[in-house]
Design an enzyme around this catalytic site. Structure first.
Site, PDB file in Angstrom:
ATOM      1  NE  ARG A  64      35.142   6.079  28.246  1.00  0.00           N
ATOM      2  CZ  ARG A  64      35.994   6.431  29.304  1.00  0.00           C
ATOM      3  NH1 ARG A  64      36.348   5.119  30.313  1.00  0.00           N
ATOM      4  NH2 ARG A  64      36.651   7.551  30.027  1.00  0.00           N
ATOM      5  CB  THR A 120      41.566   0.019  33.212  1.00  0.00           C
ATOM      6  OG1 THR A 120      40.968   1.776  33.040  1.00  0.00           O
ATOM      7  CG2 THR A 120      40.955  -0.858  32.069  1.00  0.00           C
ATOM      8  CB  THR A 131      37.458   1.361  33.540  1.00  0.00           C
ATOM      9  OG1 THR A 131      38.488   1.893  33.778  1.00  0.00           O
ATOM     10  CG2 THR A 131      36.864   2.337  32.621  1.00  0.00           C
ATOM     11  CG  ASN A 149      38.389   7.085  35.931  1.00  0.00           C
ATOM     12  OD1 ASN A 149      39.516   6.391  35.201  1.00  0.00           O
ATOM     13  ND2 ASN A 149      38.627   8.260  36.328  1.00  0.00           N
ATOM     14  CG  ASP A 197      38.673   8.716  32.010  1.00  0.00           C
ATOM     15  OD1 ASP A 197      39.505   9.357  32.677  1.00  0.00           O
ATOM     16  OD2 ASP A 197      38.563   7.974  32.021  1.00  0.00           O
ATOM     17  CB  SER A 209      38.456   5.372  27.047  1.00  0.00           C
ATOM     18  OG  SER A 209      39.041   4.731  27.406  1.00  0.00           O
ATOM     19  CB  SER A 210      43.602   5.819  27.326  1.00  0.00           C
ATOM     20  OG  SER A 210      44.130   6.934  27.726  1.00  0.00           O
ATOM     21  N   GLY A 217      45.241   2.935  32.387  1.00  0.00           N
ATOM     22  CA  GLY A 217      44.724   4.998  32.323  1.00  0.00           C
ATOM     23  C   GLY A 217      45.713   5.369  31.090  1.00  0.00           C
TER      24      GLY A 217
END
Ligand code: GLY
Length: 589
Positions: A97, A395, A413, A415, A437, A466-467, A491
């Site tokens: 990430r 994403t 992603t 985003n 984020d 992040s999710s 998300g």
């Protein structure tokens, strides 16, 4: 003791039960893949047909998605992958990430103590240090079998020959039209001249060709990640971001490092689950919610039964409170993971749920006083209500299980749709807006309507929370064998999408296609609303939930779950690409 004698009908019944999860889906004897775009699924299949493994296929798909799905992922983004090696039975987690640039500051999106909408979502100021290229190529190097040039070839072809604009592309380009028009390079590539001669959302069928991106991909195929992080490509990214007022530097790129983590482990009704640990909040939500539900309903959940949906909603609400209180980049904040995943904690969480009525979110954790607005800007410059449009969250996810049982769940992603809408000049690389984020200001919702806390404040080198929840579920009979690879965009709605797909398979015995296609429900603590998609609830069930005090908000569809199921008994594989979207599930006969 009396021996158990199998009668003909008990044998017939057990055969039926074995066959049940496969009724509606096509079986494959070889590997199977599910991605958000047919060209990416075909790229993955091409690698499997060449003798590649799940990782070769996933990396080919990820690079192809970077070309054909600029509205959700790309070389300028980042993500997470879980890789299961069937030979060693080991599962590795790679975190690639983005991180905040070294010059990022805690208050960089504030003016007079208030969030400036758009700064963390649009253009150069929103860009974090990209990690996708390092991640994809490290996965290939460590776990793949095929040469880099072979694996990148489908993406190079897609960039050179083009892909056609679909309804989804149109919808997301419409959402981001003003943002894309701010950058001449992005507008030239992703928009097309309308009858008035203005760059506008292209018509369906328009061919998007990306020759600069094809050249960049060829460079990566030849030389690996180095030119991206310290060569001319790095320079182009820095120059573009600096010219737009952002803070990305050559040192940021040179120092970028992927991170390996141990997978987060949980279980649900006898199935071992491995998922993404922090800096994702998603995996923890999957483990905690399923853990709490198993305690409350050890025999399994009933399908769309109001009491069950109430318990689900309440568990999710509480887990999203934990997200605000504790979660951020584990390299920067101490997260009490052992406690948060302990059986005692999950028992307390389950026990705190009132079976009769909804708990107001504010009574669990009062919202930050005076916080209003969001980080997302409307065309008129005012803030946008992100909770009104979960279907626009972006994403993408890739799920693959190969014929040998190796599995990959990879979520990636840039985003928000089209990331920052900024393309590094001459490279075709669309840059992320992952800085959104972070908690720009604790209490103020980001583009996903998500509120995060102090633990997720901006700091140089820090990973934004992040999710994304790439998840592997293992067979009950053989806890070393992957039964399901699953994940989704969306998300804040990602973890609840993953939880519901797992429950649909395990509790409701659905085949994977049905499990992915079912309606969805989502809560995220704030706003204090239960979101229900178009297919999520019957009127009577909605009334029963409202009687318990849930405020229900009907939404359009959200998520794009991509899942591959491997039947532990027959060793046949089944793939499902969310019918809400435009992806493809393919496999080898
Ligand atoms: N950018 C969406 C997420 O990481 O959750």
């Amino acid at each position: 003791m009396r021996a158990h004698r199998k009668t003909w009908w008990s044998v017939a019944l057990s055969l039926l039960v074995v066959a049940m999860p496969a009724w509606a889906a096509r079986p494959y004897r070889g590997g199977a893949v599910a991605t958000a775009h047919p060209m990416a699924s075909e790229a993955a299949l091409r690698m499997l047909d060449k003798g590649g493994n799940a990782v070769d296929a996933a990396v080919a798909a990820a690079f192809t998605l970077a070309v054909v799905g600029p509205y959700h992922s790309g070389l300028g983004g980042g993500g997470f992958a879980l890789v299961h090696d069937a030979k060693t039975s080991g599962t590795q987690v790679l975190d690639f990430r983005e991180v905040a640039p070294k010059a990022a500051t805690r208050d960089m999106y504030l003016k007079d103590g208030q969030v400036v909408p758009g700064l963390s979502t649009d253009g150069a100021t929103s860009v974090a240090v990209p990690g996708a290229v390092a991640g994809y190529l490290e996965l290939l190097e460590k776990h793949g079998k095929l040469p880099r040039a072979v694996v990148l070839q489908p993406a190079i072809e897609a960039a050179r020959n083009g892909f056609w604009v679909s309804p989804k592309y149109q919808a997301l380009a419409t959402l981001r039209r003003d943002c894309l028009r701010q950058d001449p390079e992005a507008a030239r590539i992703f928009l097309a001249k309308n009858e008035q001669g203005e760059l506008d959302v292209p018509p369906i069928g328009h061919l998007v060709r990306q020759p600069e991106l094809a050249r960049t991909l060829q460079t990566l195929a030849k030389s690996g990640p180095k030119p991206f992080y310290s060569g001319p490509i790095a320079q182009a990214m820095v120059d573009t971001v600096k010219a737009g007022g952002g803070v990305l530097s050559l040192e940021d790129l040179k120092d970028f490092k992927t991170r390996a983590h141990a997978p987060l482990e949980g279980s649900y009704r006898g199935h071992r689950i491995l998922t993404m640990p922090p800096p994702s909040a998603g995996g923890l939500a999957v483990v905690q919610v399923l853990g709490a539900l198993e305690r409350l309903r050890p025999q399994g959940l009933e399908f769309r039964e109001p009491e069950t949906l109430h318990l689900y909603t309440e568990a999710v609400r509480r887990v999203y409170v934990d997200r605000v209180k504790y979660l951020g980049d584990p390299a920067f904040v101490k997260i009490p993971m052992e406690s948060l995943t302990s059986s005692g904690y999950i028992a307390d969480l389950a026990g705190s749920i009132d079976p009769k009525k909804a708990t107001p979110s504010a009574s669990l954790l009062p919202p930050v006083e005076g916080a209003s607005g969001s980080t997302l800007k409307k065309p008129d410059g005012t803030w946008y209500d992100p909770s009104s449009a979960p279907e626009k969250k972006n994403t993408t996810h890739i799920s693959i299980i190969d014929k040998n049982g190796n599995a990959v769940a990879l979520t990636t992603t840039v985003n928000y749709a089209f990331g920052s809408c900024l393309v590094a000049k001459g490279t075709g690389i669309l840059l992320n807006d992952e800085m959104d984020d972070f908690a720009a200001l604790p209490g103020v919702p980001n583009a996903y309507g998500l509120v995060t806390g102090e633990a997720n404040a901006i700091a140089p080198g820090k990973v934004p929370l992040s999710s994304m929840s790439p998840t592997l579920v293992f067979s009950k009979e053989d806890p070393k064998k992957v039964m399901l690879a699953v994940g989704s965009p969306g998300g804040s709605t990602i973890p609840t999408t993953v939880i519901q797909v797992i429950s649909n398979l395990v509790d409701h015995k659905m085949d994977v296609v049905r499990a992915v296609g079912q309606g969805r429900l989502h809560h995220q603590y704030l706003p204090d609303e239960l979101w229900v998609d178009r297919w999520g609830l019957e009127a009577a069930t909605q009334a029963a939930l409202e009687a318990k005090g849930h405020k229900i908000r009907r939404q359009e569809a959200w998520g794009d779950a991509e899942a591959v199921y491997s039947d532990p008994k027959t060793n046949l594989r089944y793939a499902a690409s969310d019918p809400r979207n435009e992806g493809a599930a393919l496999g080898q006969d």
